[in-house]
Design an enzyme around this catalytic site. Structure first.
Site, short mmCIF file in Angstrom:
data_model
loop_
_atom_site.label_atom_id
_atom_site.label_comp_id
_atom_site.label_asym_id
_atom_site.label_seq_id
_atom_site.Cartn_x
_atom_site.Cartn_y
_atom_site.Cartn_z
N GLU A 133 0.94 -1.25 -0.03
CA GLU A 133 -0.28 -0.18 -0.06
C GLU A 133 0.91 1.38 0.06
O GLU A 133 0.48 2.13 -0.74
CB GLU A 133 -0.86 -0.02 1.10
CG GLU A 133 -2.19 -1.02 0.91
CD GLU A 133 -2.93 -0.63 -0.01
OE1 GLU A 133 -2.94 0.45 -0.53
OE2 GLU A 133 -3.71 -1.74 -0.35
N ASP A 189 -9.62 5.59 -2.53
CA ASP A 189 -8.59 5.96 -3.44
C ASP A 189 -9.05 6.57 -4.73
O ASP A 189 -10.17 6.74 -4.98
CB ASP A 189 -7.54 5.03 -3.72
CG ASP A 189 -8.10 4.03 -4.68
OD1 ASP A 189 -9.22 3.98 -5.11
OD2 ASP A 189 -7.40 3.02 -5.66
N TYR A 249 -6.46 6.94 3.85
CA TYR A 249 -6.89 5.94 2.87
C TYR A 249 -5.99 4.60 3.34
O TYR A 249 -6.63 3.28 3.43
CB TYR A 249 -6.03 6.24 1.68
CG TYR A 249 -5.97 5.13 0.88
CD1 TYR A 249 -7.00 4.37 0.25
CD2 TYR A 249 -4.90 4.37 0.76
CE1 TYR A 249 -7.11 3.39 -0.58
CE2 TYR A 249 -4.87 3.07 -0.31
CZ TYR A 249 -5.80 2.53 -0.75
OH TYR A 249 -5.68 1.38 -1.37
#
Length: 363
Positions: free
Chosen positions: A53, A154, A136
């Site tokens: 990520e 996102d 996020y």
DNA sequence: GACGCGTGGCC
DNA sequence: TGGCCAAGCGT
């Protein structure tokens, strides 16, 4: 259970009640196999999810792949990464961009090791406290690695949702509204798969240009598609481009060695290796830039390479003029600089703009 | 909320 | 080919 086609038809007739189920059905058939993803039905490793990520922030899947594999091979768990030096992490990250991510990645691993016994916190709030993990990423790790009912949003999901509901409000003001709407696409379980389904949908079907709506599991009641102007979503405020800046880079060789230094810890290209250079300023000419050349014994004149090196950063374009000089063996480096063998440059934490400058200077 | 922060790929 | 875009975060 009724057939997929029957369920899809039924859903369209009954409004959006089973969008989450349609989405998961589609994901089970079309999900991408990616190095950091667990097999279907398996819980993903938090370390892999976190590492991927961070790398994927503003960076494409194809670009990330090799970096992810390199990192995993060298540092197989968060403890190993936390015991590494920041410099080793920066070197491994070189070329991937947004270098504050690498500094925060290392700081995060150190914090997990020191404050959490080497185990990632299992809640969105706990994750959110760690360096480099924003709203996020906290949601993404919580949903994917810990199966918590939360929906990360996102750029892909912003696009999918803004089209599904034809959100007229422009970004970034629309973010809270889109977050609410996205959360309605969560089913009763499999939060991580729901999120990854929307991301896969956004990257392969609901693309910025020419979306493949015919293949979309949610096409029946997509508001933007019904209006026929899918590509106009998400609405965005126009952005301004930066002013051209100019500077000089100095390629100083001592035999087969090159003169380099380390940039300041924070800011643009923070902590990365560079060749000495002038400031980068709008409207600066070559002569002004040359005055900032490093002072070394024995340099009587600089050789100006033909042409310029151009590079475009997020917020400004850059033109570098390249000056070269060769000095005698045993010449001392100026304060704060050092000689490195040209043969080992690949091991340095060199951002691409510097690789371009060096390639031009040594050519 | 706006800005600073890389790089590569796309048409 | 130049502008746009890509699984955002920190300040």
């Amino acid at each position: 259970m009724p057939s997929l086609a029957a369920r899809k038809k039924q859903t369209a007739a009954e409004s959006s009640a089973s969008r989450p189920a349609l989405l998961l059905d589609w994901y089970d058939r079309h999900r991408r196999r990616l190095p950091w993803r667990a097999a279907a039905g398996e819980r993903a490793d938090p370390y892999r999810v976190w590492l991927s990520e961070i790398m994927l922030q503003q960076t494409g899947v194809k670009t990330v792949g090799p970096y992810f594999e390199k990192f995993l091979a060298r540092w197989p768990d968060v403890g190993a990464l936390g015991r590494a030096s920041q410099d080793d992490v920066l070197r491994m990250w070189a070329g991937l961009g947004y270098y504050s991510r690498a500094r925060n990645l290392h700081a995060c691993a150190v914090a997990v090791l020191r404050d959490h016994g080497g185990v990632f916190p299992g809640s969105e709030e706990g994750l959110r406290q760690l360096p480099g993990i924003g709203p996020y990423t906290a949601r993404a790790i919580a949903a994917i690695a810990f199966d918590i009912q939360t929906m990360p949003v996102d750029g892909n999901i912003e696009r999918v949702v803004s089209r599904l509901y034809a959100v007229e409000e422009p970004l970034p003001q629309a973010k809270p509204r889109i977050q609410e709407l996205a959360a309605t696409l969560l089913g009763a379980s499999r939060a991580g798969d729901s999120a990854q389904a929307l991301m896969d949908l956004g990257s392969s079907i609901c693309t910025p240009k020419k979306p493949a709506c015919a293949l979309c599991p949610l096409n029946e009641d997509c508001a933007a598609r019904l209006r026929g102007d899918q590509e106009s979503f998400p609405r965005k405020a126009p952005k301004k481009s930066g002013t051209l800046r100019r500077g000089a880079a100095f390629i100083v060789t001592r035999g087969d060695e090159l003169l380099v230094r380390t940039r300041a810890e924070k800011g643009l290209l923070g902590g990365m290796t560079e060749v000495p250079g002038s400031d980068w300023l709008a409207g600066q000419d070559d002569k002004a830039a040359l005055k900032q050349a490093p002072e070394l014994k024995g340099i009587t004149r600089w050789h100006r390479k033909v042409g310029v090196v151009t590079h475009v950063f997020t917020h400004f374009p850059l033109e570098l003029v390249i000056y070269t000089a060769d000095v005698a063996a045993r010449t001392r480096p100026p304060a704060g600089m050092r000689w490195v063998p040209v043969a080992t440059l690949a091991d340095e934490a060199l951002p691409n703009v510097m690789r371009k400058a060096i390639a031009h200077g040594l050519d």
